[in-house]
Structures are given as C-alpha cells and as structure tokens.
Scaffold this motif. Structure first.
Motif, PDB file in Angstrom:
ATOM      1  N   PRO A  33      47.104  13.288  11.913  1.00  0.00           N
ATOM      2  CA  PRO A  33      48.241  12.835  12.741  1.00  0.00           C
ATOM      3  C   PRO A  33      48.629  11.408  12.398  1.00  0.00           C
ATOM      4  CG  PRO A  33      46.204  12.669  13.985  1.00  0.00           C
ATOM      5  CD  PRO A  33      45.834  13.269  12.644  1.00  0.00           C
ATOM      6  N   GLY A  34      49.888  11.082  12.557  1.00  0.00           N
ATOM      7  CA  GLY A  34      50.344   9.701  12.379  1.00  0.00           C
ATOM      8  C   GLY A  34      50.349   9.255  10.937  1.00  0.00           C
TER       9      GLY A  34
ATOM     10  N   HIS B  73      54.193   5.928  15.182  1.00  0.00           N
ATOM     11  CA  HIS B  73      54.760   5.985  16.542  1.00  0.00           C
ATOM     12  C   HIS B  73      54.702   4.634  17.240  1.00  0.00           C
ATOM     13  CE1 HIS B  73      50.453   6.504  17.498  1.00  0.00           C
ATOM     14  NE2 HIS B  73      50.751   6.025  18.681  1.00  0.00           N
TER      15      HIS B  73
ATOM     16  N   LYS C 162      56.201   8.586  20.234  1.00  0.00           N
ATOM     17  CA  LYS C 162      55.972  10.009  19.943  1.00  0.00           C
ATOM     18  C   LYS C 162      57.057  10.889  20.545  1.00  0.00           C
ATOM     19  CE  LYS C 162      50.928   9.661  19.609  1.00  0.00           C
ATOM     20  NZ  LYS C 162      49.625  10.106  20.147  1.00  0.00           N
TER      21      LYS C 162
ATOM     22  N   ALA D 152      41.306   8.226  25.449  1.00  0.00           N
ATOM     23  CA  ALA D 152      41.190   9.106  24.281  1.00  0.00           C
ATOM     24  C   ALA D 152      39.741   9.432  23.931  1.00  0.00           C
ATOM     25  CB  ALA D 152      41.876   8.455  23.081  1.00  0.00           C
TER      26      ALA D 152
ATOM     27  N   ASP E 194      52.886   5.033  24.016  1.00  0.00           N
ATOM     28  CA  ASP E 194      53.066   6.159  23.094  1.00  0.00           C
ATOM     29  C   ASP E 194      54.485   6.708  23.129  1.00  0.00           C
ATOM     30  OD1 ASP E 194      50.689   6.325  21.779  1.00  0.00           O
ATOM     31  OD2 ASP E 194      49.771   7.775  23.132  1.00  0.00           O
TER      32      ASP E 194
ATOM     33  N   VAL F 282      50.120  14.292  25.967  1.00  0.00           N
ATOM     34  CA  VAL F 282      50.425  12.879  25.719  1.00  0.00           C
ATOM     35  C   VAL F 282      50.984  12.204  26.967  1.00  0.00           C
ATOM     36  CG1 VAL F 282      51.748  11.278  24.287  1.00  0.00           C
ATOM     37  CG2 VAL F 282      50.802  13.348  23.270  1.00  0.00           C
TER      38      VAL F 282
ATOM     39  N   ARG G 176      54.224  17.217  24.212  1.00  0.00           N
ATOM     40  CA  ARG G 176      53.441  16.773  23.068  1.00  0.00           C
ATOM     41  C   ARG G 176      51.962  16.770  23.412  1.00  0.00           C
ATOM     42  NH1 ARG G 176      55.515  13.752  18.769  1.00  0.00           N
ATOM     43  NH2 ARG G 176      53.323  13.761  18.165  1.00  0.00           N
ATOM     44  N   THR G 177      51.128  17.142  22.455  1.00  0.00           N
ATOM     45  CA  THR G 177      49.687  17.063  22.621  1.00  0.00           C
ATOM     46  C   THR G 177      49.089  16.336  21.433  1.00  0.00           C
ATOM     47  OG1 THR G 177      49.350  19.200  21.540  1.00  0.00           O
ATOM     48  CG2 THR G 177      49.559  19.200  23.946  1.00  0.00           C
ATOM     49  N   SER G 178      47.941  15.713  21.640  1.00  0.00           N
ATOM     50  CA  SER G 178      47.199  15.053  20.583  1.00  0.00           C
ATOM     51  C   SER G 178      45.746  15.484  20.701  1.00  0.00           C
ATOM     52  CB  SER G 178      47.337  13.526  20.707  1.00  0.00           C
ATOM     53  OG  SER G 178      46.608  12.879  19.695  1.00  0.00           O
ATOM     54  N   TYR G 179      45.323  16.343  19.749  1.00  0.00           N
ATOM     55  CA  TYR G 179      43.979  16.922  19.798  1.00  0.00           C
ATOM     56  C   TYR G 179      43.710  17.597  21.144  1.00  0.00           C
ATOM     57  CZ  TYR G 179      43.171  14.159  15.612  1.00  0.00           C
ATOM     58  OH  TYR G 179      43.264  13.629  14.359  1.00  0.00           O
TER      59      TYR G 179
ATOM     60  N   ARG H 243      39.584  15.073  24.417  1.00  0.00           N
ATOM     61  CA  ARG H 243      40.211  15.694  23.264  1.00  0.00           C
ATOM     62  C   ARG H 243      39.298  16.760  22.691  1.00  0.00           C
ATOM     63  NH1 ARG H 243      43.559  10.810  20.246  1.00  0.00           N
ATOM     64  NH2 ARG H 243      44.909  10.390  22.028  1.00  0.00           N
TER      65      ARG H 243
END
Length: 510
Positions: free
Chosen positions: A492-493, A372, A362, A418, A359, A326, A319-322, A424
């Motif tokens: 997201p989310g 999440h 997720k 973050a 997290d 993760v 999984r990645t976030s921007y 990011r």
C-alpha cells in the motif's frame, strides 16, 4: 281460294317475321356484348397502364433512395479516410520532429562528451602541476602534508566533541520538563482501546447458477452495461452461486455491488433497468458518503469543515487498510490524540482536528502519484486549514519534519490505532516476510552492501559500496531497484528509497 291462300301465307309470314325479329334481337344482343367487352378491355388497358406507371414511380423512388444512401455512405467513408489520413500525417510529423530532436540531442551529447574528456585531461594535468608546485613551495611531500592535516583535524574534532557534550548536558537540563511529558505520553500509549476491524466483501451471492446467464445477458450486453456504468470488472467463473467484483476504487466497487444485489433481488435485468438502478444507487452512495462524514465530525464535536473535506472523510467509510476501516481508524486516532493532548497540556482541539484529517488523502479524488500524506496536506491547504494541521497531516508518516507537539501526538495516536492487537489483519509473519522480501530485492543488486526496511516498510535505506558504484551511478541504481520493487511486490502507498554512499578511511598509529 283466297281464304285458303291467306291461311297459308299468314302463318308463313308470321314465321318469317318472328325469325327476323329474333335475328334482329340476336344481332342487338351481340352488338351490346361486343360493346361491353370493348369497354372491359379498355378499362383493363387503362388499369394496367396506371399500375405500370405506379410501379415505375415506386421503382424510381427506391432507386433514388438507394442512390442517396450510397452517396451518404460514400461521403462518410471519404470523411473517415480523410480524418485517418490527417491523423497519420500528424503522427508522421511528430515522429519526424522527435527523430530530429533525438538526432540533435545525440549530436549535442557527443559534443559535450568530447568537451568533458578534454576538460578532464586538462584538469588532471593542472592538478598534477599544482601538486608539484605546492610541494616545492611548502617543502613537504604529499604524505607529510596529509599527516599534518589529519593531526589538525583530530585536534579540532576533540575540541568540537567537548563543546557538543557541554551543549548536550545544558539541553538535557533545559528539556527536563519536555522529557517528563514524553514519559507521560509513553505511559498513556500503553492503553489498548477496543478492537475494531472491518472486512470488505467483494463477492455477491446468487440464488442459483441460472442467474449468471441473466447477469451476462444476450451477447453479454447486461454485464457489459453494468461494467461500463460502474467502472468495475465483474468476474463470473465456475464458483457456484457467486460472482466477484474487482475494482481499485472502493466507492465504485460498493456501487456495483449494491446495484447487482438489487438487480438480482428485483429479477428484471436488462440495460435500461441496470442504468436506472446504477443511477439510483450512485445517488444513495454519494448521500451516504456525506452523511458518514458529517456523522464522524458530529461524534467528535468538530465544526466548520468545508464540504469537500466532509466528502473526503465520508469516502474513507468505504476504504480499508489491512482490514481496518479507515474512517473508524481516523475517528479513533482523533480520540486518542485528544486524550494525549489533554494529559500533556497541548492544544486539544487542534490535535483532534489534525488527527481526523490525517488520512484524508486516502479519500481525495486525484490521479496524482503522491502518497496520501502529501495529497491530504495539499487538500487541507486548499480548504484553508491551519498550517499546524497541514504540517501534522504531512508529517504523520515522517515524510516531512513535525514542527509542533500536536503533529507528534498525531503520529503517536496513529501508531496506537494501527499497531494495537487485533486492529489489522496482517499477521506478524506476513509483515516480517514482506519486509524481508523488500530488503532481499535491494540486496540482489550488484554494489549494494546492505538494505534496511524501516518505517513499517514505507522506507528502504540502502548502503552502497563506494568502490563498486560511483556517485553518478547511484541515481540509476535507485531507479532500477524501485522498478524491481514495483514489479515484484504488492504494497500500500509508496516506498521511499534512501541511497547512502560514503567513503571511510581507517588508519592505525603504531
């Protein structure tokens, strides 16, 4: 003389005898030929009869088979028609039932509306009667009574304000040590760890454009098999020597990508081989998920984690976030939270365990529409985690109130990981533009005075004009804004909408 006659008669008798013998022999040969011909004829007749019987038997067998096949097809068709009729009848019954329920609800609504109107009229009359009676008893008009009440409220407010100021001063003295800790935490927060970024590539390179045809297969059977087994969409367009894999689930996307790369390298692309490769890659990815989860826990020195927790952590590897991986982000948050806890005297192991799991939602396999943080808290509760850990997971985006110092440390460590430079890929311009679009959508609705995006776009606070929007209309307005955001924006989310409608009265004393 006799001798002469004998010499004459004997040859003649011999000739006659020879001719007779030849005639008899010829007759014998003719009779044998006729018998042979008769036997051949009879044999031919018998063979023809046998072939005729065999042909008739074969024809009867074929006819029986065709008749049985037709009967089976007819039975299947009748069964299908019966099932279809049953479904149609069931749907008709459901439709009739729902129609009846709707009619009943509509009738009840009309009756309730009429009763409410009568009730409102009666209340208005009763209110007017009470107001006149109160004016008569008190000897004051409505305006004089309001002025008196306002004066009393002002006195009470001044008293309460002074009491609140005294309490604040006392709390400030008592919380001096806590303030010192917060200053220390703020100082530590300025530390910038190394930049880590992970880019997820969903494009698979091909050795040549001819490979696209082999991936598609005859009548599309290869690509259809691959999409069915992996649950992804494989996009083959005019892009030279490349295909694109699209899927919301990063684990399935990774399985499809690895399988396609192996098939291209192997060269044997057909449904059976595709199924074999996909099964093999799926097992390897599942093993890798567990190994990555165990490796992360081992690096942090965290023990006694249930199997479902290890797997949920391992799924974060994909999984990645921007652009930020993760799992790497979670490990980094755990390290920072542990350092902060050590500096301020909090529970270091508790902060580290809560941070690595913050997290975990997720990576949970669920169809719930919860965000999440809520999913992660529920998963931790099922795993039997400490209530303080559960609170830290649920509160790391301020969805619930943080009840422990460790939960606050997780929030700070999450923000450090973050928000630090390079963590990011979303630029500040894109970030600001996204928040501006979020506010603009809400402000376009009639009755909205102002909208403010907070919590990095996770919450939208909306100020409603109390003169244009009544209390009973606020909920519908919030629902309309939420639907418009879901339609126009990609984010997201989950975004929480907070509607604020208040009545302000300003009066001047001259």
């Amino acid at each position: 003389m006799n001798t002469i006659i004998l010499f004459i008669v004997l040859p003649i008798a011999g000739i006659v005898l020879g001719w007779t013998i030849r005639w008899l022999w010829a007759r014998f040969q003719l009779s044998a030929s006729e018998q042979k011909a008769e036997r051949v004829k009879q044999d031919a007749i018998r063979e023809a009869e046998a072939q005729k019987k065999e042909i008739l038997l074969n024809a009867k067998d074929e006819l029986i088979r065709e008749r049985n096949q037709q009967e089976r097809e007819n039975r299947e068709r009748r069964a299908e028609v019966q099932r279809y009729e049953a479904r149609v009848n069931k749907k008709e019954e459901l439709v009739d039932q729902k129609a009846a329920e709707c009619e009943k609800k509509e009738k009840d609504f009309i009756e309730k509306s009429a009763a409410m109107k009568k009730r409102e009229a009666a209340l208005s009359e009763q209110e007017e009667m009470y107001r006149k009676e109160l004016e008569r008893i008190s000897g004051l008009s409505a305006q004089e009574a309001k002025d008196l009440i306002i004066k009393n409220l002002e006195n009470d407010a001044k008293h309460d304000a002074q009491a609140l100021l005294n309490k604040i001063e006392q709390d400030a003295q008592l919380s001096a040590e806590k303030k010192a800790r917060e200053i220390l935490v703020t100082t530590i927060q300025r530390i910038a760890p190394e930049t880590t970024s992970d880019i997820t590539v969903t494009t698979v390179s091909l050795p040549s454009d001819e490979m696209k045809g082999r991936i598609i297969g005859r009548e599309g059977r290869n690509i259809r098999t691959l999409e069915t087994l992996t649950g992804v969409d494989i996009i083959i367009d005019d892009t030279p020597e490349a295909v694109v894999i699209s899927c919301f689930d990063p684990v399935r996307k990774e399985i499809a990508k690895e399988s396609l790369e192996r098939l291209i390298s192997d060269g044997r692309i057909h449904p059976a081989r595709i199924e074999e490769i996909v099964q093999k890659v799926t097992r390897e990815v599942q093993n890798k998920i567990y190994e990555e989860g165990e490796k992360a826990l081992f690096d942090l020195g965290i023990h006694n984690m249930p199997t479902e927790g290890v797997r949920a952590l391992g799924r974060l590897y994909f999984r990645t976030s921007y652009g930020q991986n993760v799992l790497t982000h979670s490990k980094e948050v755990a390290t920072v939270a542990s350092m902060l806890a050590a500096e301020i005297g909090a529970d270091r192991e508790l902060a580290k365990r809560a941070a690595i799991l913050h997290d975990i939602g997720k990576g949970a396999e669920t169809d719930s529409d919860q965000n999440h943080a809520e999913v992660g808290a529920e998963l931790a509760r099922k795993m039997g985690e400490d209530p303080r850990v559960i609170n830290a997971i649920a509160a790391h985006h301020n969805d619930v109130e943080a009840t422990t110092l460790e939960a606050t440390l997780v929030q700070i460590a999450d923000a450090i990981s973050a928000a630090r430079p390079g963590a990011r890929r979303e630029t500040i311009d894109n970030y600001v533009k996204r928040l501006e679009n979020l506010e603009a959508i809400a402000e376009n609705f009639e009755g909205v005075e102002k909208a403010y995006a907070i919590q990095a776009g996770r919450e939208l606070r909306i100020l409603v004009n109390n003169e244009k929007i009544a209390d009973n209309e606020v909920k519908q307005l919030a629902s309309d804004i939420a639907k418009q955001i879901e339609t126009d924006l990609r984010y997201p989310g989950r975004i929480r909408l907070t509607m604020i409608r208040e009545t302000r009265i300003v009066e001047y004393a001259r």
